[in-house]
Design an enzyme around this catalytic site. Structure first.
Site, PDB file in Angstrom:
ATOM      1  N   HIS A  61     -55.198  -7.323  14.259  1.00  0.00           N
ATOM      2  CA  HIS A  61     -54.207  -8.699  15.140  1.00  0.00           C
ATOM      3  C   HIS A  61     -53.746  -9.013  14.283  1.00  0.00           C
ATOM      4  O   HIS A  61     -53.213  -8.788  13.193  1.00  0.00           O
ATOM      5  CB  HIS A  61     -55.787  -9.797  14.781  1.00  0.00           C
TER       6      HIS A  61
ATOM      7  N   ASP B 112     -53.598  -7.858  19.059  1.00  0.00           N
ATOM      8  CA  ASP B 112     -53.770  -8.478  19.574  1.00  0.00           C
ATOM      9  C   ASP B 112     -53.766 -10.673  19.322  1.00  0.00           C
ATOM     10  O   ASP B 112     -53.598 -10.420  17.969  1.00  0.00           O
ATOM     11  CB  ASP B 112     -55.108  -8.982  20.525  1.00  0.00           C
ATOM     12  N   ASP B 113     -53.544 -11.523  20.183  1.00  0.00           N
ATOM     13  CA  ASP B 113     -53.753 -12.539  20.310  1.00  0.00           C
ATOM     14  C   ASP B 113     -52.551 -13.395  19.703  1.00  0.00           C
ATOM     15  O   ASP B 113     -52.529 -14.525  19.409  1.00  0.00           O
ATOM     16  CB  ASP B 113     -54.690 -12.890  19.048  1.00  0.00           C
TER      17      ASP B 113
ATOM     18  N   HIS C  62     -51.946 -10.849  28.052  1.00  0.00           N
ATOM     19  CA  HIS C  62     -53.817 -11.074  26.839  1.00  0.00           C
ATOM     20  C   HIS C  62     -54.345 -12.124  27.655  1.00  0.00           C
ATOM     21  O   HIS C  62     -55.194 -13.442  26.731  1.00  0.00           O
ATOM     22  CB  HIS C  62     -53.196 -11.282  24.835  1.00  0.00           C
TER      23      HIS C  62
ATOM     24  N   HIS D 103     -56.313 -16.928  26.685  1.00  0.00           N
ATOM     25  CA  HIS D 103     -57.309 -15.906  26.045  1.00  0.00           C
ATOM     26  C   HIS D 103     -58.767 -16.670  26.520  1.00  0.00           C
ATOM     27  O   HIS D 103     -59.980 -17.232  25.971  1.00  0.00           O
ATOM     28  CB  HIS D 103     -57.251 -16.446  24.463  1.00  0.00           C
TER      29      HIS D 103
END
Length: 733
Positions: free
Chosen positions: A251, A99-100, A150, A154
């Site tokens: 991550h 993620d991210d 995603h 965010h």
């Protein structure tokens, strides 16, 4: 030129049609440049989640509205058909999800480890990071990994409207299309967890996401790598129990991920030895790929977006470098001015200081005049009150308002009028030089008045045979208006402190046209005044330096000049000054490589003038651009404190300059407002001058309208003079 426009109902070409006002090109181009810079900053703030970002995170809610089969089901939730279904992964199938990202430091390391162990994964990228690092997204797709959305920046979607959710998804897809040329049907909500953590706030969002064509992917195994618990603990957290299949959360962005990379490098071979496979999500589910190729307008829109974001990144990086440069230049200039102007004041105010033998011989004062009927009488009468013997030559440069007749009607001794057809100020001064009788030449403007002691103080440095020219102390006479007060601050702080500094450095760049003196022989050696530039005073001063003469500053040689009283006139004057200065620098550029004493100006003066008078003002708007950006988008408090710090330095510098010039401090009340408004005008003027210079434009001489408000001795000026004369008896530190 403004074009004509018709009155309502008037025919084209109507003789009395009013003019349509267009934004002048001289204003339009600088404004467009500044707007473009602000737009690039806004875009950068947008993709760095500094603008329109929502960092709120909600607390857990009830689960009454969430179907039991979702709470008890797998990590893949599909609501596209209007019915909620969930899927689990087969045993011994692991889907690693990151993620991210992408992150320029850690994502390449993660990709390297996956490639090393022949494993695939799913990367849930944010639009902000994908826009900034598109090459990494393309690498993910090219190496066989799947990419999911995603959101763009965010946010917790439970707080957002459907319109904002659509916007987050579409912007995320736009970035993905521009970076890798694909769309995706996979989506992971920010701040999501296991399926059994779904509640009444997040479930409606999941249902809506399905109506937009997306499969929601959460996880059922959390490595908790974001807590940095250590490599062994990350591996334990990521290992499913009893050979079950799992979607593992990791991550590749959001901080230091070296533990994630190290754990991944051990986790992959260990789990493969246990019979696990590492696939994309669709591979693990034996489903069609989540990627769809993008073509046509959608692809080009994505590429255009990536191009603009990359441009904003590069431009703002350059702006940050420029801000560092301007900050260094501003601080360096202030330090130099404070230090060297103090040295200059102490040197010339010593009781035993002498330039040489007193200069007592008569001098010739040249007054070029073009339509100065409102000012010329005050100017001439101030010269007649001089404490030093003078002859006055008023060179009428083709005036149409009776300037010459006014002087002749005064019938004053030692005052002559020389008439010529309009040929410009340099030609008028050369004509006056040819008719002058004395060896020292004083030059002044037709709107300026001298104090009785001005000429005497101005010519004393010629007691030193090395001195070829002297700059006087030009003062703003009409300082009662706000714009006049701002120019008064500028003259005292910017011009006169500069002249003290440059005097100590022996590289004075400009003898002001309002009050300056020259040796006749020095003028003749350099060919007199030139019309090659619009700043003939700067041009002649640089020529003097290159010929080996010293140019100094006489602080007590005060002259009162009429400053522009409107923004339009101020613009015209400063445009001519700044453009003329650039012309003069370019004309005398060979001074940089000249040797000997005459090369000092090229080695020291020309670089300083270029830095402080051309480059620094050009970059100075960056201070205010970043100030505005920081105030609006943060960090607001730090930005305001930084600006107040710069203002405090300027206040100290200005107060010191006013003390040296023995001026009243009350005018400094308007200094903060000057920094906010007046300085911006000067920025745009200089930017316009740069544009004119770079495009090869030509600028003609522009005559300012005069009002004659600056009086000769006997009016307000002598009262100011008397006050200062008494103040001079007080010591100055």
């Amino acid at each position: 030129m403004a074009s004509r426009t018709r009155r309502p109902g008037a025919a084209p070409g109507a003789p009395d049609g009013s003019r349509r006002r267009r934004l002048p090109m001289r204003l339009l181009l600088p404004v467009l440049v500044l707007v473009a810079l602000m737009a690039m900053l806004m875009l950068r703030g947008y993709v760095h989640s500094e603008i329109l970002a929502d960092h709120r995170i909600r607390a857990e809610a009830a689960t009454d509205k969430v179907p039991e089969k979702i709470l008890d089901g797998g990590p893949v939730i599909d609501t596209r058909s209007g019915r909620a279904t969930s899927l689990k992964l087969p045993d011994h199938r692991l889907v690693l999800t990151f993620d991210d990202g992408p992150d320029p430091t850690w994502t390449p390391k993660v990709l390297d480890v996956l490639k090393k162990h022949h494993a695939h994964a799913v990367f849930f990228v944010t639009g902000t990071m994908a826009s900034r690092y598109p090459d990494l997204v393309k690498r993910m797709v090219d190496e066989g990994h799947e990419v999911g959305l995603h959101t763009f920046n965010h946010p917790d979607l439970s707080f957002q409207s459907k319109k904002r959710i659509d916007w987050e998804l579409s912007q995320n897809q736009l970035a993905l299309a521009g970076a890798a040329g694909v769309r995706t049907s996979l989506f992971r909500p920010p701040y999501s967890s296991f399926a059994d953590a779904m509640d009444d706030k997040s479930w409606p969002v999941t249902e809506y996401i399905g109506t937009r064509g997306y499969i929601t992917v959460v996880n059922n195994t959390d490595s908790e790598d974001w807590q940095k618990p250590g490599v062994r603990q990350i591996i334990r957290n990521a290992t499913p129990k009893s050979g079950k299949g799992a979607i593992v959360l990791m991550h590749d962005s959001g901080g230091d991920r070296h533990q994630t990379v190290q754990a991944l490098d051990r986790f992959l071979p260990e789990m493969k030895d246990k019979g696990y496979e590492f696939d994309n999500l669709t591979e693990a589910l034996d489903a069609p790929t989540a990627h769809t190729a993008v073509a046509g307008p959608e692809l080009w829109k994505g590429k255009a977006w990536i191009f603009l974001v990359q441009a904003s990144e590069h431009i703002t990086d350059v702006l940050v470098v420029g801000l560092s440069i301007i900050g260094s230049l501003v601080i360096g200039r202030f330090v130099l001015m404070l230090l060297l102007s103090g040295i200059h004041a102490r040197r010339v105010r010593r009781k035993d200081f002498r330039w040489g033998a007193p200069v007592t011989q008569p001098v010739s004062v040249l007054v070029p005049a073009y339509n100065e009927a409102k000012c010329i009488e005050n100017t001439v009468r101030s010269l007649m009150a001089s404490e030093h013997p003078v002859e006055v030559l008023v060179i009428d440069d083709g005036s149409s308002d009776g300037t010459a007749r006014i002087v002749e009607a005064m019938g004053l001794p030692n005052v002559r009028v020389v008439r010529q057809l309009n040929a410009g100020k340099p030609a008028a001064l050369n004509r006056g030089l040819a008719n002058a009788r004395h060896d020292i030449i004083v030059m002044m403007d037709g709107d300026t008045v001298f104090e009785p002691s001005t000429v005497r103080e101005l010519v004393q440095p010629f007691g030193d045979p090395r001195v070829g020219a002297v700059a006087g102390n030009a003062k703003v006479g009409n300082r009662d208006s706000l714009i006049g007060a701002w120019q008064h601050i500028e003259y005292v702080m910017g011009f006169n402190l500069d002249r003290r500094m440059y005097d100590v450095l022996r590289c004075m760049p400009t003898i002001p046209g309002a009050v300056g003196a020259f040796r006749r022989s020095a003028l003749e050696r350099v060919g007199g005044m030139s019309d090659d530039t619009l700043a003939e005073d700067t041009d002649i001063t640089m020529a003097m330096h290159r010929d080996g003469w010293r140019v100094v500053y006489a602080e007590k040689a005060r002259a009162w000049t009429e400053a522009p009283e409107s923004v339009q006139q101020l613009w015209s004057q400063r445009y001519r000054w700044s453009y003329g200065t650039m012309q003069a620098i370019w004309k005398h550029r060979r001074a940089l490589v000249e040797r000997g004493p005459s090369g000092r100006f090229g080695r020291v003066g020309l670089p300083l003038v270029s830095l402080f008078m051309v480059l620094a003002p050009l970059l100075a708007p960056l201070i205010d651009v970043f100030l505005l950006y920081g105030v609006v988008f943060g960090p607001t408090q730090k930005t305001i404190m930084a600006w107040l710090g710069v203002l405090a330095i300027q206040v100290v510098c200005a107060a010191y300059a006013f003390r040296l010039d023995r001026e009243r401090m009350t005018h400094l009340i308007s200094l903060p407002l000057q920094q906010i408004l007046y300085r911006q005008l000067m920025y745009v003027v200089l930017l316009q001058s740069w544009i004119t210079a770079l495009t090869g434009g030509r600028l003609r001489w522009q005559k300012l309208r005069r009002t004659g408000v600056v009086e000769a001795p006997g009016g307000p000026v002598p009262r100011q003079q008397a006050r200062r004369e008494s103040d001079e008896r007080r010591p100055v530190g």
